[in-house]
Every structure is written in structure tokens, then in C-alpha cells.
Design a protein around this motif. Structure first.
Motif, mmCIF file in Angstrom:
data_model
loop_
_atom_site.group_PDB
_atom_site.id
_atom_site.type_symbol
_atom_site.label_atom_id
_atom_site.label_comp_id
_atom_site.label_asym_id
_atom_site.label_seq_id
_atom_site.Cartn_x
_atom_site.Cartn_y
_atom_site.Cartn_z
ATOM 1 N N VAL A 236 0.828 -1.209 0.000
ATOM 2 C CA VAL A 236 0.000 0.000 0.000
ATOM 3 C C VAL A 236 0.859 1.253 0.000
ATOM 4 C CG1 VAL A 236 -2.020 -1.063 1.081
ATOM 5 C CG2 VAL A 236 -0.297 0.005 2.509
ATOM 6 N N GLY A 237 0.373 2.249 -0.729
ATOM 7 C CA GLY A 237 1.085 3.520 -0.822
ATOM 8 C C GLY A 237 1.798 3.650 -2.150
ATOM 9 N N THR A 238 1.523 4.761 -2.847
ATOM 10 C CA THR A 238 2.303 5.103 -4.047
ATOM 11 C C THR A 238 2.820 6.513 -3.879
ATOM 12 O OG1 THR A 238 0.141 5.468 -5.032
ATOM 13 C CG2 THR A 238 1.496 3.771 -6.031
ATOM 14 N N PRO A 239 4.059 6.813 -4.154
ATOM 15 C CA PRO A 239 5.094 5.815 -4.466
ATOM 16 C C PRO A 239 5.359 4.908 -3.267
ATOM 17 C CG PRO A 239 6.038 8.007 -4.204
ATOM 18 C CD PRO A 239 4.572 8.180 -4.159
ATOM 19 N N ARG A 240 6.034 3.827 -3.553
ATOM 20 C CA ARG A 240 6.332 2.815 -2.555
ATOM 21 C C ARG A 240 7.095 3.355 -1.358
ATOM 22 N NH1 ARG A 240 8.345 -3.151 -3.909
ATOM 23 N NH2 ARG A 240 6.383 -3.818 -4.801
ATOM 24 N N ILE A 241 6.885 2.720 -0.212
ATOM 25 C CA ILE A 241 7.629 3.065 0.993
ATOM 26 C C ILE A 241 9.131 2.811 0.771
ATOM 27 C CG2 ILE A 241 7.485 0.745 2.049
ATOM 28 C CD1 ILE A 241 6.831 2.233 4.724
ATOM 29 N N ASN A 242 9.976 3.674 1.340
ATOM 30 C CA ASN A 242 11.421 3.425 1.346
ATOM 31 C C ASN A 242 11.709 2.409 2.431
ATOM 32 O OD1 ASN A 242 12.458 5.689 -0.469
ATOM 33 N ND2 ASN A 242 11.276 6.872 1.030
ATOM 34 N N LEU A 243 12.408 1.353 2.075
ATOM 35 C CA LEU A 243 12.733 0.320 3.058
ATOM 36 C C LEU A 243 14.246 0.184 3.086
ATOM 37 C CD1 LEU A 243 10.768 -1.333 4.750
ATOM 38 C CD2 LEU A 243 10.905 -3.125 3.030
ATOM 39 N N VAL A 244 14.855 0.513 4.223
ATOM 40 C CA VAL A 244 16.318 0.538 4.283
ATOM 41 C C VAL A 244 16.810 -0.289 5.466
ATOM 42 C CG1 VAL A 244 16.527 2.782 3.143
ATOM 43 C CG2 VAL A 244 16.254 2.702 5.618
ATOM 44 N N GLU A 245 17.978 -0.871 5.303
ATOM 45 C CA GLU A 245 18.591 -1.619 6.404
ATOM 46 C C GLU A 245 19.229 -0.638 7.368
ATOM 47 O OE1 GLU A 245 21.291 -4.672 5.106
ATOM 48 O OE2 GLU A 245 19.977 -5.152 3.418
ATOM 49 N N ALA A 246 19.129 -0.955 8.657
ATOM 50 C CA ALA A 246 19.681 -0.039 9.652
ATOM 51 C C ALA A 246 20.253 -0.829 10.821
ATOM 52 C CB ALA A 246 18.593 0.912 10.148
ATOM 53 N N ALA A 247 21.075 -0.155 11.591
ATOM 54 C CA ALA A 247 21.674 -0.786 12.772
ATOM 55 C C ALA A 247 21.780 0.259 13.877
ATOM 56 C CB ALA A 247 23.057 -1.327 12.424
ATOM 57 N N ARG A 248 21.808 -0.242 15.118
ATOM 58 C CA ARG A 248 22.038 0.682 16.225
ATOM 59 C C ARG A 248 23.526 0.896 16.374
ATOM 60 N NH1 ARG A 248 19.391 -1.500 21.453
ATOM 61 N NH2 ARG A 248 20.275 -3.311 20.421
ATOM 62 N N GLU A 249 23.896 2.157 16.482
ATOM 63 C CA GLU A 249 25.311 2.463 16.697
ATOM 64 C C GLU A 249 25.365 3.500 17.790
ATOM 65 O OE1 GLU A 249 27.342 3.866 13.228
ATOM 66 O OE2 GLU A 249 27.185 1.888 12.285
ATOM 67 N N ASN A 250 25.947 3.132 18.919
ATOM 68 C CA ASN A 250 25.978 4.016 20.071
ATOM 69 C C ASN A 250 24.574 4.542 20.359
ATOM 70 O OD1 ASN A 250 28.772 3.606 20.104
ATOM 71 N ND2 ASN A 250 29.025 5.224 18.575
ATOM 72 N N ASN A 251 24.405 5.862 20.253
ATOM 73 C CA ASN A 251 23.094 6.408 20.606
ATOM 74 C C ASN A 251 22.245 6.784 19.407
ATOM 75 O OD1 ASN A 251 23.305 6.119 23.338
ATOM 76 N ND2 ASN A 251 24.492 8.021 23.533
ATOM 77 N N THR A 252 22.624 6.283 18.238
ATOM 78 C CA THR A 252 21.815 6.624 17.062
ATOM 79 C C THR A 252 21.489 5.376 16.254
ATOM 80 O OG1 THR A 252 23.707 6.957 15.592
ATOM 81 C CG2 THR A 252 22.948 8.892 16.837
ATOM 82 N N LEU A 253 20.575 5.566 15.317
ATOM 83 C CA LEU A 253 20.276 4.533 14.333
ATOM 84 C C LEU A 253 20.987 4.937 13.061
ATOM 85 C CD1 LEU A 253 16.416 4.219 14.807
ATOM 86 C CD2 LEU A 253 18.257 3.087 16.063
ATOM 87 N N HIS A 254 21.722 4.017 12.511
ATOM 88 C CA HIS A 254 22.479 4.331 11.297
ATOM 89 C C HIS A 254 21.870 3.595 10.113
ATOM 90 C CE1 HIS A 254 26.185 3.638 8.658
ATOM 91 N NE2 HIS A 254 25.697 4.842 8.415
ATOM 92 N N ILE A 255 21.509 4.339 9.096
ATOM 93 C CA ILE A 255 20.994 3.721 7.869
ATOM 94 C C ILE A 255 22.174 3.254 7.033
ATOM 95 C CG2 ILE A 255 19.727 4.094 5.723
ATOM 96 C CD1 ILE A 255 17.845 5.911 7.233
ATOM 97 N N ARG A 256 22.187 1.974 6.733
ATOM 98 C CA ARG A 256 23.341 1.351 6.076
ATOM 99 C C ARG A 256 23.766 2.076 4.794
ATOM 100 N NH1 ARG A 256 23.628 -4.952 5.833
ATOM 101 N NH2 ARG A 256 23.974 -4.537 8.028
ATOM 102 N N SER A 257 25.055 2.056 4.557
ATOM 103 C CA SER A 257 25.720 2.692 3.409
ATOM 104 C C SER A 257 25.241 4.121 3.158
ATOM 105 C CB SER A 257 25.629 1.831 2.146
ATOM 106 O OG SER A 257 24.300 1.519 1.829
ATOM 107 N N SER A 258 25.129 4.879 4.243
ATOM 108 C CA SER A 258 24.798 6.300 4.095
ATOM 109 C C SER A 258 25.351 7.049 5.290
ATOM 110 C CB SER A 258 23.280 6.503 4.052
ATOM 111 O OG SER A 258 22.751 6.391 5.361
ATOM 112 N N GLU A 259 25.194 8.348 5.259
ATOM 113 C CA GLU A 259 25.573 9.181 6.405
ATOM 114 C C GLU A 259 24.333 9.549 7.212
ATOM 115 O OE1 GLU A 259 28.679 9.923 7.387
ATOM 116 O OE2 GLU A 259 29.169 8.462 5.803
#
Ligand SMILES: Nc1ncnc2c1ncn2[C@@H]1O[C@H](COP(=O)(O)OP(=O)(O)OP(=O)(O)O)[C@@H](O)[C@H]1O
Ligand SMILES: [Mg+2]
Length: 352
Positions: A236-259
Motif C-alpha cells: 500500500v502507498g504510491t510511491p512505494r515506501i522506502n525500506l532501508v537496512e539499519a543498525a544501532r550504533e551508540n546512541n543513534t540509528l544508522h541507515i546502512r551505506s549512508s551518512e
């Protein structure tokens, strides 16, 4: 009108389980939509309810009474198919009157005329009553098919993608009319579609079906704002939802291969790695935005524009209202609305 309940319905065909423990109930007068991709088991569900197909396990109940041993005729259901099945040599009037002329009904001709004219009025096909159906347009034929269903005043309407063969404009118009008709008649309706827009706009409640299994049941808001799985989120939803891999790093959430770093949400217990879903309308260009990326594509749609933004190794879709003046190659600043993120485990299940 009646309520409908499916209890643990399973249906096998050679080599495929078309329905796998499907349970849901439709309230009296409800517009209930079954949404799912091709092969999900939507038509099979309708055929089981109509009695055209016998389930291997489970029970179908109307108003609390099992109907498994009733013939299709005795279930008193109206079925509207994707392909209109009209009698081409008969007039529209006779097509509409046909289900009322069954010898079992023995309705007087005056009553038949009253019902046909009422249905024709509701569907705005009164001017077509004397025409043969063979040379009607697709939209007119589908109106007649729906008319043939409503003259009968059945207990339940089953509609199998009735709008999918129509062009976009006609589909929109009939969608609105069908919704209006259903609300004014208060008819219990099960409407099947693979079109998420139809589901979101028409349904009181939606059941999402995939590979013969119910994935989620809820209001359009539930389905859109709290998708139970990544499958539902992407359906559901157009355009499609962005789905990204993420990890917890210290006190933030980091979206993989990005800043891209986001704050850790309160009250949600996240594993070490997970998926984040961001609706395109929650990626918001802002000259003072926290993040930066490059515009790699723009899709101006008039009322809104889809921007494809590359940020590090991640590409995100952003939906902005109106015609954007961003052009390919622009460096663009944007924010991500932290409070509207969706979190899923690596299996795709919602974490909440
Ligand atoms: N009579 C049948 N014999 C064998 N397999 C069948 C039969 N009817 C349906 N199937 C299979 O059952 C599964 C579900 O089919 P169904 O027609 O219910 O899907 P659907 O959700 O209506 O798909 P679509 O959107 O393409 O209409 C499919 O894998 C299909 O191939
Ligand atoms: Mg189907």
C-alpha cells in the motif's frame, strides 16, 4: 443483508494450497476489501463463500448459521465478475430482469419493472434500457453487470475485481458510484482487488491476503499507518515506501551505506540490525534540513512530484506537493520525520 464469517478455511488444489487457515468476518452492511497480489487466493475465497468451490477444512457462516451444505442458489448471493457475462442479444432491460424471472421467484411483471427501473436509476443506465448489450462500452456493460446483481436484493455482494478491465477515468468514476451505492443500500459487500488505491479509498476494512494467508486485517488507516509486515508496507502507498537496512550504533540509528543517522526511538525495543520504513511523504526537502543528497530523478505529476534522492549509497523517494523546481544534479537538503518511521525485524515483521 447479512454478516459473513469464515472460520479456518483451507482449500488445496493439486500442488497448491490456495487458502491456508483463512478466518475473517464481515459485518452486516460493511464494505470489506480483500487485497492481494495475483495468485493470493482472492477469487478462491469468493468462490468458497458463494458455494462454487468446496473448502477442504473450515466453515462459512451467514448470520451465525453454517452454509456449507447450501447450494450456491440457496446462499442468495450476487456475484459480479471481472469479465462481464451479459446476454448480448438481449436488451439491457431483459438482462437486468433475467435474475428476477427465475421460475423459483414468480415475481409479477410490475414488480420486476419497478426493481429494474430503480436499479437502472441508481446506476444511471436508464437511457440504455432498450439497447442490446452487445454494443455497449465497457463501462456501460460493467454497470449493467452490477445492476443485475443489485436487482436481486441478495444477502451478500461478492465482487471480483469488477473495475479492473476499465480505463483509469471510468474506473475512478465507477469506484465513487459503487461506494455511494453501497453506502446508501447498506449492502454487505466483499470486494476483491489487487489495486491498493481501490482498497484504501473504498474499504471500511481491508484484509491483506498473500499465498493463501491473511497477513493483516484493519481499517485503511491501520493498514497504511501500522503495516504488520514489510509486505503490507510495500503493497500500500504510491510511491512505494522506502525500506532501508539499519543498525544501532551508540546512541543513534544508522541507515546502512549512508551518512544518515536518526535518533533512537523511545518505547521501542530494537534489535542490533533491522529495517526502517519511511513513507515518501516523510522525506521532506527543507533548505535547513539535517541531511543532504543529490537529486537523481524527478517525476512531476502535477499535483505532486516524486524526487529520487541519492544520499551516500542509499536512494530515497521523496513526495512533495505541487511541481517541484528541483532538477537532476541538485544538491538538496531534507529531513526525515522521525516520529513516523516504521520498524521491522529482518524477517519483515513490525516491531512496536
Ligand atoms: N481450479 C483450480 N485448479 C487448480 N489450481 C487453482 C484453481 N483455482 C485456483 N488455483 C490456484 O490457486 C491459487 C489462488 O488462485 P486465485 O484464483 O484464488 O488467486 P487470485 O488472488 O484471485 O489471483 P488473481 O489476482 O490473478 O485473480 C493460484 O495458485 C491458482 O493457480
Ligand atoms: Mg482472481
Amino acid at each position: 443483508m447479512s454478516d459473513v464469517e469464515l472460520q479456518h478455511i483451507t482449500k488445496h488444489f493439486p500442488g497448491v494450497t490456495a487458502l491456508d487457515d483463512v478466518s475473517f468476518s464481515i459485518r452486516d452492511g460493511e464494505f470489506f476489501v480483500l487485497l492481494g497480489p495475483t495468485g493470493a487466493g482472492k477469487t478462491t475465497t469468493l468462490r468458497v463463500i458463494a458455494g462454487l468451490e468446496r473448502q477442504d477444512e473450515g466453515t462459512v457462516l451467514f448470520d451465525g448459521e453454517p452454509v456449507d451444505d447450501l447450494t450456491p442458489a440457496d446462499r442468495d448471493i450476487a456475484f459480479v465478475f471481472q469479465q462481464y457475462s451479459l446476454y448480448p442479444t438481449m436488451t439491457v432491460y431483459d438482462n437486468l430482469a433475467f435474475p428476477l424471472r427465475s421460475p423459483l421467484r414468480r415475481l409479477p411483471e410490475a414488480e420486476i419493472r419497478r426493481r429494474v427501473e430503480e436499479a437502472a436509476g441508481k446506476l444511471r443506465i436508464t437511457h440504455l434500457l432498450e439497447r442490446k448489450t452487445a454494443n455497449l462500452s465497457g463501462g456501460e456493460m460493467q454497470r449493467v453487470s452490477i445492476g443485475r446483481a443489485i436487482v436481486r436484493e441478495p444477502r451478500i455482494f461478492l465482487m471480483d475485481e469488477p473495475l479492473s478491465n476499465l480505463d483509469a477515468k471510468l474506473r475512478e468514476a465507477l469506484r465513487v458510484e459503487l461506494q455511494h451505492l453501497q453506502k446508501t443500500q447498506g449492502s454487505t459487500t466483499l470486494f476483491v482487488t489487487h489495486d491498493q488505491i481501490e482498497a484504501l479509498t473504498m474499504a471500511d476494512r481491508i484484509a491483506v491476503l498473500n499465498h493463501g494467508r491473511i497477513i493483516q486485517i484493519g481499517t485503511p488507516e491501520d493498514i497504511y499507518d501500522r503495516p504488520a509486515t514489510t509486505f503490507v508496507a510495500q503493497l500500500v502507498g504510491t510511491p512505494r515506501i522506502n525500506l532501508v537496512e539499519a543498525a544501532r550504533e551508540n546512541n543513534t540509528l544508522h541507515i546502512r551505506s549512508s551518512e544518515l543517522h536518526l535518533p533512537v526511538p523511545e518505547e521501542i525495543d530494537l534489535p542490533a540490525t533491522f529495517l526502517i520504513g519511511v513513507r515518501p511523504e516523510d522525506v521532506r526537502p527543507d533548505p535547513a534540513g539535517e541531511f543532504v543528497g543529490e537529486v537523481i530523478l524527478t517525476e512531476p505529476l502535477g499535483v505532486e512530484t516524486i524526487l529520487h534522492i541519492q544520499s551516500g549509497g542509499q536512494s530515497l523517494l521523496s513526495l512533495v506537493s505541487g511541481m517541484s523546481d528541483a532538477v537532476i544534479g541538485d544538491q538538496i537538503r531534507f529531513n526525515i520525520v522521525h516520529t513516523r518511521l516504521h520498524y521491522f525485524d529482518t524477517e519483515g515483521k513490525r516491531i512496536s
